[in-house]
Design a protein around this motif. Structure first.
Motif, mmCIF file in Angstrom:
data_model
loop_
_atom_site.group_PDB
_atom_site.id
_atom_site.type_symbol
_atom_site.label_atom_id
_atom_site.label_comp_id
_atom_site.label_asym_id
_atom_site.label_seq_id
_atom_site.Cartn_x
_atom_site.Cartn_y
_atom_site.Cartn_z
ATOM 1 N N ASN A 25 28.192 5.414 87.565
ATOM 2 C CA ASN A 25 28.533 6.765 87.104
ATOM 3 C C ASN A 25 28.259 6.935 85.617
ATOM 4 O O ASN A 25 27.740 7.972 85.172
ATOM 5 N N ASN A 29 24.735 9.093 83.753
ATOM 6 C CA ASN A 29 24.964 10.232 82.854
ATOM 7 C C ASN A 29 24.652 9.914 81.393
ATOM 8 O O ASN A 29 24.922 10.728 80.516
ATOM 9 N N ASN A 174 32.258 12.756 88.102
ATOM 10 C CA ASN A 174 31.754 14.114 87.978
ATOM 11 C C ASN A 174 32.560 14.996 88.927
ATOM 12 O O ASN A 174 32.372 14.958 90.144
ATOM 13 N N GLU A 176 32.513 18.022 89.683
ATOM 14 C CA GLU A 176 31.796 19.018 90.485
ATOM 15 C C GLU A 176 31.420 18.463 91.859
ATOM 16 O O GLU A 176 31.312 19.219 92.832
ATOM 17 N N ASN A 177 31.237 17.165 91.952
ATOM 18 C CA ASN A 177 30.876 16.560 93.242
ATOM 19 C C ASN A 177 31.990 16.667 94.269
ATOM 20 O O ASN A 177 31.752 16.498 95.468
#
Length: 307
Positions: A25, A29, A174, A176-177
């Motif tokens: 992760n 990013n 994240n 949003e996932n």
């Protein structure tokens, strides 16, 4: 002058565990024009490393993945192979995710002349019997002989370092996932044939610490109240055969779904009604955060997971 900072991460495995997920992760990013990650993982004799899910994910974003023997199989060979990887890789930092068990690999990095060594703990409790705990504490004392940066995944885990200077690196996700979607929920429940069923999910490597045996006991009792319930198990590991045999003995095998290692965990969580994982201990327990982000009620053993 180097155009990139080169970091070598050393960890227990790259299959479907929380540590490899955190490393992935972060790296996915980061500005990979300035920072390069490679990974070394331990592999048991005869292990089929081609099935290691995070190894492939890491390779897709540019990391090299290497394997060395486990410390219990052949510690000398493991150290030699790690030293060869370090010498060939021209690394600036070696980041070891084995807590107080990092001593042999810290020594290997020191022999190779690495000045920046990070030792990262991902557990918040001493584990094993008294002899294991004594050995772990001894390794912790040995680590004090080396100049290393200590890290921990939580404030609870930081206590392992016994008042040494430590940096707590928060595990990142994240969000949003995991944003809820009715359409995704309906799609996943249809795909897994969970329509009309109460779906309870667990996501974890199948090993003794994750306590799947206790989870099966609880689930068996719950099915007496709700016969429609289904237990969805995501993950692989050495305990799979034992889990399957116990489920058969409890007459609940037909209510279990073994999904193996999956890359679509955020989507799977969308289709669930609850999350349960009675781990004996966790340093942070990032999967509980994933489940909470998906809006699921979570069940864990009190005191085993940092709050």
């Amino acid at each position: 002058m180097k155009d990139k900072c080169r970091v070598l991460h050393v960890m227990y495995g790259v299959d479907c565990g929380g540590v490899e997920a955190v490393v992935y992760n972060y790296y996915s990013n980061m500005n990979r024009d300035k920072i390069h990650f490679d990974v070394v993982a331990q592999a048991e004799k005869g292990e089929d490393v081609t099935k290691n899910m995070f190894a492939e994910k890491l390779r897709k974003i540019g990391a090299n993945v290497f394997y060395i023997p486990t410390k219990s199989d052949n510690i000398i060979d493991a150290m030699k192979k790690l030293m060869g990887i370090i010498k060939n890789g021209n690394y600036d930092i070696v980041h070891i995710h084995m807590g107080q068990g990092s001593v042999p690999y810290v020594l290997a990095a020191k022999i190779c002349g690495i000045k920046n060594i990070v030792v990262h703990t991902h557990i918040a409790h001493d584990v094993g019997g008294w002899s294991d705990r004594v050995f772990t504490r001894l390794m912790g004392q040995l680590l004090k002989l080396f100049k290393t940066q200590k890290m921990a995944c939580s404030e609870d885990a930081a206590e392992i370092w016994q008042r040494e200077p430590v940096y707590v690196l928060n595990n990142a996700l994240n969000v949003e996932n995991y944003r809820f979607s009715n359409a995704k929920r309906d799609e996943m429940r249809k795909q897994l044939k969970l329509e009309g069923h109460t779906a309870i999910c667990t996501v974890a490597r199948l090993d003794e610490n994750k306590n799947h045996s206790f989870l099966l006991d609880i689930f068996a009792e719950y099915t007496e109240i709700d016969s429609s319930a289904r237990l969805v198990l995501v993950g692989t590991g050495a305990e799979q055969n034992n889990v399957e045999e116990k489920a058969k003995g409890l007459n609940i095998y037909d209510k279990l779904l073994f999904l193996g290692a999956r890359e679509d965990v955020p989507d799977i969580l969308q289709g669930m009604d609850a999350f349960a994982l009675p781990s004996n201990f966790e340093g942070f327990g990032i999967v509980y955060v994933e489940a909470q982000l998906a809006g699921l009620p979570c069940f864990a053993i009190d005191g085993a997971v940092p709050k």
